[in-house]
Design an enzyme around this catalytic site. Sequence first.
Site, PDB file in Angstrom:
ATOM      1  N   TYR A 123       0.311  -1.038  -0.070  1.00 51.23           N
ATOM      2  CA  TYR A 123      -0.120  -0.298   0.598  1.00 51.23           C
ATOM      3  C   TYR A 123       0.876   1.080   0.446  1.00 51.23           C
ATOM      4  CZ  TYR A 123      -4.272  -3.004   1.435  1.00 51.23           C
ATOM      5  OH  TYR A 123      -5.536  -3.993   0.906  1.00 51.23           O
ATOM      6  N   LYS A 172       3.531 -14.467   5.050  1.00 55.70           N
ATOM      7  CA  LYS A 172       3.739 -15.393   3.810  1.00 55.70           C
ATOM      8  C   LYS A 172       4.772 -15.972   3.440  1.00 55.70           C
ATOM      9  CE  LYS A 172       1.252 -17.739  -0.006  1.00 55.70           C
ATOM     10  NZ  LYS A 172       0.222 -19.013   0.946  1.00 55.70           N
ATOM     11  N   ASP A 205      -3.070 -17.149   4.431  1.00 54.76           N
ATOM     12  CA  ASP A 205      -4.021 -18.284   4.322  1.00 54.76           C
ATOM     13  C   ASP A 205      -4.554 -19.085   5.200  1.00 54.76           C
ATOM     14  OD1 ASP A 205      -1.342 -18.828   2.999  1.00 54.76           O
ATOM     15  OD2 ASP A 205      -1.829 -20.253   1.882  1.00 54.76           O
ATOM     16  N   ASP A 229      -5.313  -5.966   6.631  1.00 54.91           N
ATOM     17  CA  ASP A 229      -6.798  -4.852   5.281  1.00 54.91           C
ATOM     18  C   ASP A 229      -7.628  -6.612   5.268  1.00 54.91           C
ATOM     19  OD1 ASP A 229      -8.238  -3.441   4.494  1.00 54.91           O
ATOM     20  OD2 ASP A 229      -7.802  -2.975   2.377  1.00 54.91           O
ATOM     21  N   ASP A 233     -11.538  -8.075   7.403  1.00 56.73           N
ATOM     22  CA  ASP A 233     -13.069  -7.718   6.809  1.00 56.73           C
ATOM     23  C   ASP A 233     -13.273  -8.756   7.415  1.00 56.73           C
ATOM     24  OD1 ASP A 233     -12.892  -5.716   6.059  1.00 56.73           O
ATOM     25  OD2 ASP A 233     -13.585  -5.881   4.054  1.00 56.73           O
TER      26      ASP A 233
END
Length: 336
Positions: A123, A172, A205, A229, A233
């Site tokens: 970002y 990751k 994941d 982010d 959610d």
Amino acid sequence: MHNVTLIKGDGIGPSIMDAAVAVINASGAKIHWHEADAGMSAYERTGTPLPDATMESIAQTRVAFKGPLTTMVGEGFRSINVELRKQYDLYANVRPAKSWKGVKTRYDDVDIVIVRENTEGLYVGLEHYLTPAKDIAESLAVVTKAGSERIVEYAFKYAIDNNRQKVTVCHKANILKYTQGLFLRAAREIAAKYPDIEFDEKIVDAACMHMVMKPEQFDVVVTTNMFGDILSDLTAGLVGGLGLIPGANIGVDAALFEAVHGSAPDIAGKNIANPTAVMMGGVMMLNHLGEHEAATRMQNAIEKVVNGGVYVTPDLNPDSKYGTKEMGQAIVDAMS
């Protein structure tokens, strides 16, 4: 008296912010509001989504309370949220998700706090086209040791200050050996300084799967910008949606508090927007300002109304005949 920059925002922003400000004012906290513009509405009036006067106000107050802002997707002006985070180095984004007794979901006892690195990663906006035809684009992720260390340090200190037992780092590093590997190594080094807090590692994941299967295994989760982010959610979905999730953006000497949902222009002006998220952002702000009694009074009133399920917006109770204004007034009344 605390000076706070008030940005009402776009779409549903003015209506939910008016309700939140009324509740904060009724809580007993002494706030002097400095109203300022930002977002699409500011762009239409001034030609910029982030006027200099707004930046000057935040520079003076060092605390902002912000409604949702509209940013054009894929083109146009910069993201105001990203710009504010960069300008004031608001490196820690804190997004708590906790179950509500009055909100029916698949889970009853979710209590997860996402601590998201707020200034680095993908970002940062370092992207460009690789060909004149603009048919190949590249984005660069920036991860620093210093940035990684300070967000993990923040997560552990948050855990201690809020009587939390566990910090999970999501990464990751199995694929992104350099950027995510650097973040994971920094997390391990910082975790070693806090032996009294349980430390766990999860590939992002796999973490998503485990959050859906067994959310109670998570407490405080610390991760990089984009993963935070996404995960915030996901946790919002576990407790009833984005209409219930506040966010705090914390820096060394400045802070910004908000709802994490968007401006929802399709329901603007209809008096049906749920103000809970931004009100809970107000609770976080009051605690940040040291107004702990007012924060507790406000939170108890919000929980009483939401859990009661009567004076709430239709998203919380499809049979409700009440809207944003009525819900706000019910919360004010619950504090009296």
